[in-house]
Enzyme design. Structure first.
Site, PDB file in Angstrom:
ATOM      1  N   SER A   1       0.843  -1.204   0.000  1.00 50.46           N
ATOM      2  CA  SER A   1       0.000   0.000   0.000  1.00 50.46           C
ATOM      3  C   SER A   1       0.871   1.243   0.000  1.00 50.46           C
ATOM      4  O   SER A   1       2.002   1.218   0.501  1.00 50.46           O
ATOM      5  CB  SER A   1      -0.881   0.009   1.248  1.00 50.46           C
ATOM      6  OG  SER A   1      -1.554   1.247   1.372  1.00 50.46           O
TER       7      SER A   1
ATOM      8  N   TYR B   1      -1.583  -0.647  10.150  1.00 48.32           N
ATOM      9  CA  TYR B   1      -1.777  -1.038   8.746  1.00 48.32           C
ATOM     10  C   TYR B   1      -0.538  -0.649   7.930  1.00 48.32           C
ATOM     11  O   TYR B   1       0.001  -1.454   7.164  1.00 48.32           O
ATOM     12  CB  TYR B   1      -3.033  -0.347   8.199  1.00 48.32           C
ATOM     13  CG  TYR B   1      -3.285  -0.587   6.729  1.00 48.32           C
ATOM     14  CD1 TYR B   1      -3.811  -1.795   6.274  1.00 48.32           C
ATOM     15  CD2 TYR B   1      -3.011   0.401   5.778  1.00 48.32           C
ATOM     16  CE1 TYR B   1      -4.049  -2.013   4.917  1.00 48.32           C
ATOM     17  CE2 TYR B   1      -3.244   0.194   4.424  1.00 48.32           C
ATOM     18  CZ  TYR B   1      -3.764  -1.015   4.001  1.00 48.32           C
ATOM     19  OH  TYR B   1      -3.999  -1.223   2.658  1.00 48.32           O
TER      20      TYR B   1
HETATM   21  N1  LIG Z   1      -8.550  -0.553  -2.227  1.00 44.56           N
HETATM   22  C1  LIG Z   1      -7.515   0.261  -2.059  1.00 44.56           C
HETATM   23  O1  LIG Z   1      -7.573   1.479  -2.326  1.00 44.56           O
HETATM   24  C2  LIG Z   1      -6.212  -0.276  -1.514  1.00 44.56           C
HETATM   25  C3  LIG Z   1      -5.182   0.649  -1.221  1.00 44.56           C
HETATM   26  C4  LIG Z   1      -3.981   0.186  -0.750  1.00 44.56           C
HETATM   27  C5  LIG Z   1      -3.767  -1.175  -0.568  1.00 44.56           C
HETATM   28  N2  LIG Z   1      -4.768  -2.044  -0.859  1.00 44.56           N
HETATM   29  C6  LIG Z   1      -4.487  -3.467  -0.628  1.00 44.56           C
HETATM   30  O2  LIG Z   1      -4.924  -4.240  -1.738  1.00 44.56           O
HETATM   31  C7  LIG Z   1      -5.381  -5.529  -1.276  1.00 44.56           C
HETATM   32  C8  LIG Z   1      -6.779  -5.779  -1.792  1.00 44.56           C
HETATM   33  O3  LIG Z   1      -7.632  -4.759  -1.301  1.00 44.56           O
HETATM   34  P1  LIG Z   1      -9.179  -4.620  -1.672  1.00 44.56           P
HETATM   35  O4  LIG Z   1      -9.464  -3.170  -1.646  1.00 44.56           O
HETATM   36  O5  LIG Z   1      -9.514  -5.444  -2.845  1.00 44.56           O
HETATM   37  O6  LIG Z   1      -9.806  -5.265  -0.352  1.00 44.56           O
HETATM   38  P2  LIG Z   1     -11.209  -6.030  -0.135  1.00 44.56           P
HETATM   39  O7  LIG Z   1     -11.579  -5.771   1.275  1.00 44.56           O
HETATM   40  O8  LIG Z   1     -12.175  -5.700  -1.217  1.00 44.56           O
HETATM   41  O9  LIG Z   1     -10.789  -7.560  -0.322  1.00 44.56           O
HETATM   42  C9  LIG Z   1      -9.938  -8.195   0.591  1.00 44.56           C
HETATM   43  C10 LIG Z   1     -10.272  -9.673   0.620  1.00 44.56           C
HETATM   44  O10 LIG Z   1      -9.370 -10.309   1.546  1.00 44.56           O
HETATM   45  C11 LIG Z   1     -10.105 -11.324   2.221  1.00 44.56           C
HETATM   46  N3  LIG Z   1      -9.459 -11.643   3.499  1.00 44.56           N
HETATM   47  C12 LIG Z   1      -9.433 -10.873   4.615  1.00 44.56           C
HETATM   48  N4  LIG Z   1      -8.804 -11.529   5.598  1.00 44.56           N
HETATM   49  C13 LIG Z   1      -8.413 -12.733   5.101  1.00 44.56           C
HETATM   50  C14 LIG Z   1      -7.726 -13.858   5.644  1.00 44.56           C
HETATM   51  N5  LIG Z   1      -7.326 -13.881   6.930  1.00 44.56           N
HETATM   52  N6  LIG Z   1      -7.499 -14.917   4.846  1.00 44.56           N
HETATM   53  C15 LIG Z   1      -7.921 -14.921   3.556  1.00 44.56           C
HETATM   54  N7  LIG Z   1      -8.597 -13.897   2.991  1.00 44.56           N
HETATM   55  C16 LIG Z   1      -8.841 -12.805   3.753  1.00 44.56           C
HETATM   56  C17 LIG Z   1     -11.494 -10.725   2.413  1.00 44.56           C
HETATM   57  O11 LIG Z   1     -12.470 -11.741   2.667  1.00 44.56           O
HETATM   58  C18 LIG Z   1     -11.699  -9.992   1.095  1.00 44.56           C
HETATM   59  O12 LIG Z   1     -12.357 -10.821   0.131  1.00 44.56           O
HETATM   60  C19 LIG Z   1      -5.279  -5.482   0.249  1.00 44.56           C
HETATM   61  O13 LIG Z   1      -4.092  -6.099   0.667  1.00 44.56           O
HETATM   62  C20 LIG Z   1      -5.238  -4.001   0.566  1.00 44.56           C
HETATM   63  O14 LIG Z   1      -4.567  -3.732   1.784  1.00 44.56           O
HETATM   64  C21 LIG Z   1      -5.980  -1.626  -1.325  1.00 44.56           C
END
Ligand SMILES: NC(=O)c1ccc[n+]([C@@H]2O[C@H](COP(=O)([O-])OP(=O)(O)OC[C@H]3O[C@@H](n4cnc5c(N)ncnc54)[C@H](O)[C@@H]3O)[C@@H](O)[C@H]2O)c1
Length: 270
Positions: free
Chosen positions: A162, A177
Site C-alpha cells: 500500500s 496497517y
Molecule cells: N482498495 C484500495 O484502495 C487499496 C489501497 C492500498 C492497498 N490495498 C491493498 O490491496 C489488497 C486488496 O484490497 P481490496 O481493496 O480489494 O480489499 P477487499 O476488502 O475488497 O478484499 C480483501 C479480501 O481479503 C479477504 N481476506 C481478509 N482476511 C483474510 C484472511 N485472513 N485470509 C484470507 N482472505 C482474507 C477478504 O475476505 C476480502 O475478500 C489489500 O491487501 C489491501 O490492503 C488496497
C-alpha cells in the site's frame, strides 16, 4: 504473405497467461482487487485458484458465473476457503491446488484488511489482527507456494502492499496497517533476492484509492478531499490494478524482480 512459422505465432501471444495456474488470494468480493485480477487473468487464459477467508459455495458460484459472463467463455477454476493467518490452512490449500492443476505458476496476494485509527487508540488485539492477516498471512502463503516454485525452479509472486507502507500512514489505514504493508514491501524484496537464482520473481504493488469495499469507510466529503489531492483527479478501478498484476505475473515483466510498482493516480510521486 501469411505467416506459417509456429515460433512467430507465439511470439506475440495476446493471451499473456495461457494455461498458467494462478493462485489469487482475497477475491471473494466482486468489487475487490482480487476479483478484478481473477477476471483479467481468466480473460488471458489462466487457470485460477481463488483463496479467501469468506469463500463458500454460493460465493464461488457467483464468482464463476460473473467471470464467465464478463469474459464470454468457460474457465478452469477452484475456489477454496482459506484463512491465510493459519499455516496449515495455507499448506492444505496449496496442496489442493497442486493436486487439482498439477502445478502453480503464479501467486497474487490480494487478501488484506484495513483499520483506520490513531496510534494511541490501537489496541494490542487490533495490532495483532492487522499484522497477522497482512504480514504473517502474506508470509505464510508465499512460503507454501515457494516450496512448489523452488521444486520446479520457476514462479512469480505479486504482493499487494500500500501507499501507506511507503509514506508512513495511510489515507485510510492506521499506523499498524502502514507498518504491516511496509513489512510486505520488505518481505517481497527479500523473496526476490533469495529466490532469484531459482528463476523465481517477486514484485510488490503499492495501490492507493482503488474503488473497492476498502473505501466504504470514507464518507463523500472525505472521499472528495482525497480525490482533490490525486493528480489524476479520480479513484482507481480494480481493472487498472489488475493490469499491473498482469504485467508483473506474465513474461512481459520477465526481467523485473524486487520492484515496487505504484498504482496511485500520481498521489505519491517519488
Ligand atoms: N482498495 C484500495 O484502495 C487499496 C489501497 C492500498 C492497498 N490495498 C491493498 O490491496 C489488497 C486488496 O484490497 P481490496 O481493496 O480489494 O480489499 P477487499 O476488502 O475488497 O478484499 C480483501 C479480501 O481479503 C479477504 N481476506 C481478509 N482476511 C483474510 C484472511 N485472513 N485470509 C484470507 N482472505 C482474507 C477478504 O475476505 C476480502 O475478500 C489489500 O491487501 C489491501 O490492503 C488496497
Amino acid at each position: 504473405m501469411k505467416n506459417t512459422d509456429p515460433e512467430e505465432k507465439t511470439k506475440y501471444n495476446l493471451l499473456q497467461l495461457e494455461n498458467k495456474v494462478c493462485v489469487i488470494t482475497g477475491a471473494a468480493s466482486i468489487r475487490s482487487i482480487g476479483y478484478g485480477t481473477a477476471e483479467l487473468f481468466a480473460a488471458h487464459g489462466a487457470k485460477l485458484v481463488i483463496l479467501d477467508l469468506a469463500m463458500n459455495d454460493q460465493i464461488a458460484q457467483d464468482l464463476i458465473n460473473h467471470i464467465e459472463t464478463q469474459i464470454g467463455k468457460k474457465i478452469e477454476i477452484i475456489c477454496l476457503q482459506c484463512d491465510i493467518r493459519n499455516t496449515i490452512e495455507c499448506e492444505n490449500a496449496i496442496q489442493n491446488a497442486v493436486s487439482h492443476f498439477s502445478t502453480i505458476d503464479c501467486l497474487v496476494n490480494c487478501a488484506g484488511i484495513v483499520k483506520s485509527e490513531g496510534m494511541l487508540s490501537i489496541t494490542e488485539a487490533d495490532y495483532d489482527l492487522i499484522m497477522d492477516v497482512n504480514l504473517k498471512g502474506t508470509f505464510n502463503i508465499c512460503k507454501s507456494v515457494l516450496k512448489v516454485f523452488a521444486e520446479k525452479q520457476s514462479g512469480v509472486i505479486v504482493n499487494l502492499a500500500s501507499l501507506a507502507g511507503q509514506r508512513g500512514g495511510g489515507l485510510v489505514g492506521g499506523s499498524h496497517y502502514a507498518a504491516s504493508k511496509g513489512g510486505v514491501i520488505s518481505l517481497t524484496r527479500s523473496i526476490a533476492r533469495e529466490f532469484a537464482s531459482m528463476n523465481i520473481r517477486a514484485n510488490v504493488i503499492c495501490p492507493a484509492m482503488i474503488e473497492t469495499p476498502m473505501l466504504d469507510g470514507l464518507n463523500q466529503e472525505q472521499l472528495d478531499n482525497v480525490i482533490a489531492g490525486i493528480p489524476l483527479k479520480r479513484v482507481g478501478k480494480t481493472s487498472e490494478l489488475a493490469g499491473a498484476c498482469l504485467f508483473l505475473s506474465s513474461d512481459l515483466s520477465g526481467f523485473v524482480t524486487g520492484a515496487t510498482i505504484d498504482v496511485n493516480g500520481g498521489i505519491h510521486i517519488h
